[in-house]
Scaffold this active site. Sequence first.
Site, PDB file in Angstrom:
ATOM      1  N   PHE A 123       0.851  -1.189   0.000  1.00 47.55           N
ATOM      2  CA  PHE A 123       0.000   0.000   0.000  1.00 47.55           C
ATOM      3  C   PHE A 123       0.884   1.234   0.000  1.00 47.55           C
ATOM      4  O   PHE A 123       1.689   1.430   0.907  1.00 47.55           O
ATOM      5  CB  PHE A 123      -0.924   0.029   1.222  1.00 47.55           C
ATOM      6  CG  PHE A 123      -1.791   1.262   1.261  1.00 47.55           C
ATOM      7  CD1 PHE A 123      -2.916   1.360   0.457  1.00 47.55           C
ATOM      8  CD2 PHE A 123      -1.468   2.343   2.065  1.00 47.55           C
ATOM      9  CE1 PHE A 123      -3.707   2.505   0.455  1.00 47.55           C
ATOM     10  CE2 PHE A 123      -2.258   3.491   2.079  1.00 47.55           C
ATOM     11  CZ  PHE A 123      -3.371   3.568   1.271  1.00 47.55           C
ATOM     12  N   LYS A 136       2.471   9.862   8.307  1.00 45.64           N
ATOM     13  CA  LYS A 136       1.757   9.439   9.522  1.00 45.64           C
ATOM     14  C   LYS A 136       2.339  10.045  10.810  1.00 45.64           C
ATOM     15  O   LYS A 136       2.061  11.186  11.118  1.00 45.64           O
ATOM     16  CB  LYS A 136       1.697   7.919   9.569  1.00 45.64           C
ATOM     17  CG  LYS A 136       0.808   7.360   8.449  1.00 45.64           C
ATOM     18  CD  LYS A 136       0.247   5.981   8.748  1.00 45.64           C
ATOM     19  CE  LYS A 136      -0.948   5.668   7.873  1.00 45.64           C
ATOM     20  NZ  LYS A 136      -0.618   5.166   6.541  1.00 45.64           N
ATOM     21  N   ASP A 194       9.299   2.749   1.732  1.00 42.63           N
ATOM     22  CA  ASP A 194       8.117   3.472   2.203  1.00 42.63           C
ATOM     23  C   ASP A 194       7.986   3.203   3.698  1.00 42.63           C
ATOM     24  O   ASP A 194       7.514   2.147   4.114  1.00 42.63           O
ATOM     25  CB  ASP A 194       6.881   2.991   1.430  1.00 42.63           C
ATOM     26  CG  ASP A 194       5.590   3.645   1.921  1.00 42.63           C
ATOM     27  OD1 ASP A 194       5.605   4.287   2.991  1.00 42.63           O
ATOM     28  OD2 ASP A 194       4.558   3.497   1.227  1.00 42.63           O
TER      29      ASP A 194
HETATM   30  C1  LIG Z   1      -0.782   5.435   5.129  1.00 41.78           C
HETATM   31  C2  LIG Z   1       0.247   4.987   4.171  1.00 41.78           C
HETATM   32  C3  LIG Z   1       0.453   5.652   2.951  1.00 41.78           C
HETATM   33  C4  LIG Z   1      -0.410   6.800   2.484  1.00 41.78           C
HETATM   34  O1  LIG Z   1      -0.345   7.905   3.314  1.00 41.78           O
HETATM   35  P1  LIG Z   1      -1.490   9.029   3.222  1.00 41.78           P
HETATM   36  O2  LIG Z   1      -1.040  10.078   4.197  1.00 41.78           O
HETATM   37  O3  LIG Z   1      -2.782   8.372   3.594  1.00 41.78           O
HETATM   38  O4  LIG Z   1      -1.512   9.519   1.831  1.00 41.78           O
HETATM   39  C5  LIG Z   1       1.466   5.200   2.121  1.00 41.78           C
HETATM   40  N1  LIG Z   1       2.245   4.160   2.475  1.00 41.78           N
HETATM   41  C6  LIG Z   1       2.079   3.507   3.638  1.00 41.78           C
HETATM   42  C7  LIG Z   1       2.987   2.376   3.981  1.00 41.78           C
HETATM   43  C8  LIG Z   1       1.055   3.879   4.521  1.00 41.78           C
HETATM   44  O5  LIG Z   1       0.865   3.204   5.656  1.00 41.78           O
END
Ligand SMILES: *Cc1c(COP(=O)(O)O)cnc(C)c1O
Length: 401
Positions: free
Chosen positions: A137, A252, A223
Amino acid sequence: MSSNELLPVDDHALMPITRRPPLIMERGAGSWLYDDQGRSYLDLIQGWAVNCLGHAPAAIRDAIADQAGRLLNASPAFHTSPHLTLASRLAAACGLDHVFFANSGAEANEGAIKLARKWGSVHREGAFRIVTLQHSFHGRTLATMSASGKAGWDQLFAPALPGFTKVPANDLPAIRIELERGDVVAVMLEPIQGEAGVIPIQAEVLRGVRALTRDARALMILDEIQTGVGRTGLFTAAEHASVRPDIMTLGKGLGGGVPIAALVAARTVSCFAPGEQGGTFNGNPLVCAAANAVLTCVLAPGFLARVQQAGQRLRQGLERLARTHRLGEVRGQGLLLAVETGALDAVALVEDARGQGLLINAPRPHVLRLMPALTISDDEIDLALARLDAVIVRAAAGADG
Ligand SMILES: *Cc1c(COP(=O)(O)O)cnc(C)c1O
């Protein structure tokens, strides 16, 4: 009669993009969230690992109040001391050199994809293909949805952006095969796949990706939007595997509750020319002040050791529950943990838990995820486990009866 009239909440003016319970949350303090009826909830979601210092922490409140009285916005065309300070602290904490601030994780990842493509056009004869993992994700913009390996997302909002190849998680040979084709500019992955149900990528695999990408003259993009900023007990999850990627994204927890994310890169990779990347709110002093307050707390001596300790306590408690109730595997690191619920419906457990004053999350139909404030106390951990135990006992009785 519309269904809204049955609820104590009138949400007719909101796009129905998700199902929300008919509650209005009003205030929070530490690990506790309160609704407008005065009910309290022990919050082990914390905005999906966003509120790393818990609800309404004094450090962030004071930093925002001070900055709000000084300068809300100068525009990204000027330097401000909050963005200068934050950039150098963040680069140092990640072991990298250059930072671009964004407003959301998806936007930071979008920037990482752009940076990799730019680097490919300059250094790799236009190579642009990026290898990502199944069930990954990376966000909800068109490019980050295309990068994500979530089932069904290749069809949603078609056509997807081309240039992404998905391979199974923890499958180093599959990544090697893709890299040998010669047209891959980067491998992009989460060190722990959060939304997939807290699936850790093994340290040897992370080290393997580092070695393979280096040999293939491709980039490694980590990420760390969910795993970064202390969530796993070190500042970044990459440190557990002693891996230094070329590009890292954070989000986050970085703002402790305010929207800020970051694209962090090694100097050798940082190749945007002026005008190629930007954004109206990027590096806004208000959110940078909040993130500076977060870093001061998370990088203070002893803080991350305490996260590790709290993570151990929560993990041991979950393992106890899993044994007692014949649930499944407990996974994760630090304070990003999950437990397989076996035959029990995790979504039903989440709903019942909320009624019992406990907020937890089900990223998959049979997985519970816990991502409490990094400041959660031992007593709060024990209380959360006791409430979860009661919820599971009731569900199991219902399943038997
Ligand atoms: C939450 C998340 C995202 C996206 O972040 P947003 O602030 O919702 O755009 C991308 N990568 C990972 C691993 C995430 O947990």
